[in-house]
Motif scaffolding. Structure first.
Motif: not given
Lengths: 117, 513
Positions: B4-6, B11-12, B140-143, B326-328
């Motif tokens: 997810t982070l990768g 995207i960022l 909540v979500l990002v956490k 899941l990450g995507f």
């Protein structure tokens, strides 16, 4: 002559005539739009709000099976998707072929956006 | 969670590069608020899809379907039907009449300071009621998705949004929304294909298996909304609320003319509509393959349904494919939040900097470069305020605010906007009356209803639109009649109509007040 009272300002008179012609043209456009938009708005509202009312008060009807486990409720939801897309396409077609030419007559394009506020 | 982070870092980087490019093309107010009116119908259609599909749509609809069956499908249908109202009644007149905001339309029509102030109030209430739960949801979500703490998640989302909007204005906001919409649709298409393969292209088995496992009631309404009037009220809230949301209206100023505005609505109806259909199928698939128990353990509200389904389709927990999927999906969910809060912040800046400061306080007299400076500064202030409110909202029930936003939009903004566009006699008294009654009734009924008070509710409906919207219209009509005839305003209506329906400019002088 009564008309002589304004004859010293012919350009002003032409402007008034042009303005009232525009207002008549736009009134015709509004009438045409209402005649078309009112029915399609009523159709989609009856279809969608009607479906939410059925969900609240006619569960038995929505429960009737149509194909396999799919019931009337899901068929009507699918039908509403189709209706929204269909009405959108029809609206755009009518707007392109009927309303745009009428708007063009009321106010020719080159004059549009002459002053942007 | 590393995937997810990768993916999110990629995207960022892309969105920040877009912002850097957009900032170089943003120096006038027209560029800041409306991307210079130069977008195409397809661009604006994608951006509208990015603007309108919040995390509640991306994650929430499939979650509701997985846990409550048909009620989730109802939730997904409303937001598409809502675009019928926008297309038939609002999009083209808005483009023809206004410049950057809802306030512009009312200012040109009424030419009074009081009416402008009333509409600014409506815009700010709706936008903050919408923005605050988005920020809390983001925390909540990002956490949940990345593991960073709630407060840092809110700060991160708020800081990104400030950077996009303050530097890149509407151009950056638009492209962030386009990127998000494209990613959202790509994720949806990928999941749809995988689900289809899994059920051998026989969608009926999704319904059959769900019925076998959870019983026939699962495929019927009233599992989530128990009061029958709540279904209807929710429907009304969607179909009239969308047409009263200022951050959606703002999108129609980014295109050159009414024809393009019209075509962009058709784009969003097919793009977002297709995704909404997908959410219903994804919800059923998740109920069948992942199971309600697993979904509830991950998040009680079902918000992780789509990421869990993606993980299952990719090969399951612990597999490489599963973790990448899941990450995507999780990264797209974070991008979704960023795109929505950026649009909301820009629109709020329009109400505070353009409507209030420039047109109300300064009466329209302020140099262009000062206006842009004020717009950027107000963006930063709004962003910081949103971060603070988001942090304060932790653990507070913000569900009531989501209902409030859509309800005030349908009950106050929508009546005032439509009557301004189409009713000759409508006047400043009507603007104030409609705004006041629509807003107050929405707030009061939402506060005493079940969303706020739970079992102690004094009022039975979660969503009060079915009562507050008629009250908004009543207030508008009564206000108009009580204020008496405004001959000057009625005489101007012919020229105003010419502008609303034929796009004429320059017929009505900029109001001096």
């Amino acid at each position: 002559m009564r008309s002589g009272t304004v004859s010293n300002a012919p350009s002003r008179r032409r402007e008034i005539a042009k303005e009232s012609a525009q207002h008549i043209a736009v009134a015709a456009l509004v009438t045409a739009k209402v005649a078309f938009v009112m029915p399609i708005t009523i159709i989609f509202l009856v279809s969608y709000i009607g479906l939410t009312a059925l969900a609240g008060f006619a569960k038995g009807f929505l429960a009737l099976k149509v194909i396999g486990a799919v019931n009337v409720g899901f068929m009507l939801i699918a039908g509403n998707y189709a209706l929204a897309w269909l009405l959108a396409i029809i609206y755009v077609h009518v707007a392109n072929t009927t309303f745009d030419p009428m708007a063009e007559r009321a106010f020719p394009l080159p004059n549009r956006f002459e002053v942007s506020q | 969670m590393n995937a997810t982070l990768g993916i999110f870092v990629v995207i960022l980087i892309v969105t920040l590069a877009i912002t850097y490019w957009a900032a170089k093309h943003t120096s006038t107010t027209s560029e800041f608020y409306a991307a210079g009116n130069q977008l195409t119908a397809a661009q604006n259609g994608f951006a509208l899809a990015g603007d309108w599909c919040s995390a509640a749509a991306f994650l929430g609809f499939s979650g509701l379907t997985a846990l409550y069956g048909m009620d989730g499908a109802f939730y997904a249908l409303g937001p598409l039907m809502a675009f019928c109202t926008v297309l038939f009644l609002i999009a083209e007149p808005l483009r023809n009449t206004g410049k950057y905001t809802l306030g512009d339309v009312i200012r040109v029509r009424m030419q009074t300071r009081t009416s402008l102030l009333a509409v600014i109030t409506g815009t700010i209430v709706v936008n903050f009621a919408y923005l605050m739960p988005q920020m809390a949801g983001a925390g909540v979500l990002v956490k949940l998705l990345t593991g960073i703490s709630y407060d840092w998640a809110v700060i991160f989302v708020g800081a990104s949004m400030i950077v996009y909007v303050a530097f890149g204005g509407m151009l950056a906001t638009t492209w962030v929304q386009i990127v998000k919409a494209a990613l959202m649709l790509a994720a949806g298409a990928l999941i749809l294909v995988m689900v289809l393969v899994l059920v051998n292209f026989d969608l009926l088995t999704l319904f059959r298996d769900a019925q076998t496992r959870y019983g026939p009631q699962f495929l019927l309404p009233a599992n989530y909304l128990r009061n029958p009037f709540d279904q209807i009220s929710l429907g009304l809230g969607f179909v009239f609320g969308l047409a009263g949301l200022p951050h959606v209206m703002t999108r129609f100023y980014t295109v050159p003319d009414a024809k393009t505005a019209r075509r962009s609505v058709v784009w969003v109806m097919f793009l977002a509509g297709a995704f909404f259909v997908g959410t219903t199928l994804f919800g059923l698939a998740a109920a069948n393959f992942v199971g309600q128990d697993v979904i509830r353990v991950a998040d009680r509200g079902g918000n992780l349904t789509l990421p869990l389904l993606a993980q299952y389709l990719g090969g399951g927990k612990g597999t490489l494919g599963g973790e990448i999927m899941l990450g995507f999906v999780s990264a797209v969910a974070v991008a979704t939040i960023l795109a929505v809060v950026s649009g909301l912040t820009l629109s709020t800046s329009g109400a505070i900097a353009h409507d209030f400061y420039v047109n109300w306080v300064k009466r329209g007299h302020l140099e262009e470069h000062r206006q842009v400076w004020i717009a950027r500064t107000s963006t930063v202030v709004i962003g910081v305020l949103a971060i603070a409110l988001g942090i304060l909202a932790q653990g507070v029930n913000v569900a009531v605010l989501v209902i409030l936003a859509i309800c005030v939009a349908a009950s106050a903004n929508f009546p005032v906007l439509t009557l301004s566009l189409f009713w000759r006699r409508f006047n400043t008294g009507g603007v104030v009356g409609g705004m006041l009654l629509g807003l107050v009734s929405s707030v009061v009924l939402a506060m005493i209803g079940p969303a706020m008070r739970g079992a102690d509710a004094i009022w039975p409906l979660v969503n009060p639109t079915i009562v507050s919207m008629p009250l908004g219209f009543l207030g508008a009509v009564l206000g108009t009649l009580l204020a008496g005839r405004d001959k000057e305003n009625e005489a101007r209506f012919g020229a105003f109509s010419l502008r609303v329906h034929a796009g004429s400019r320059g017929r009505i002088a900029a109001p001096e007040f």
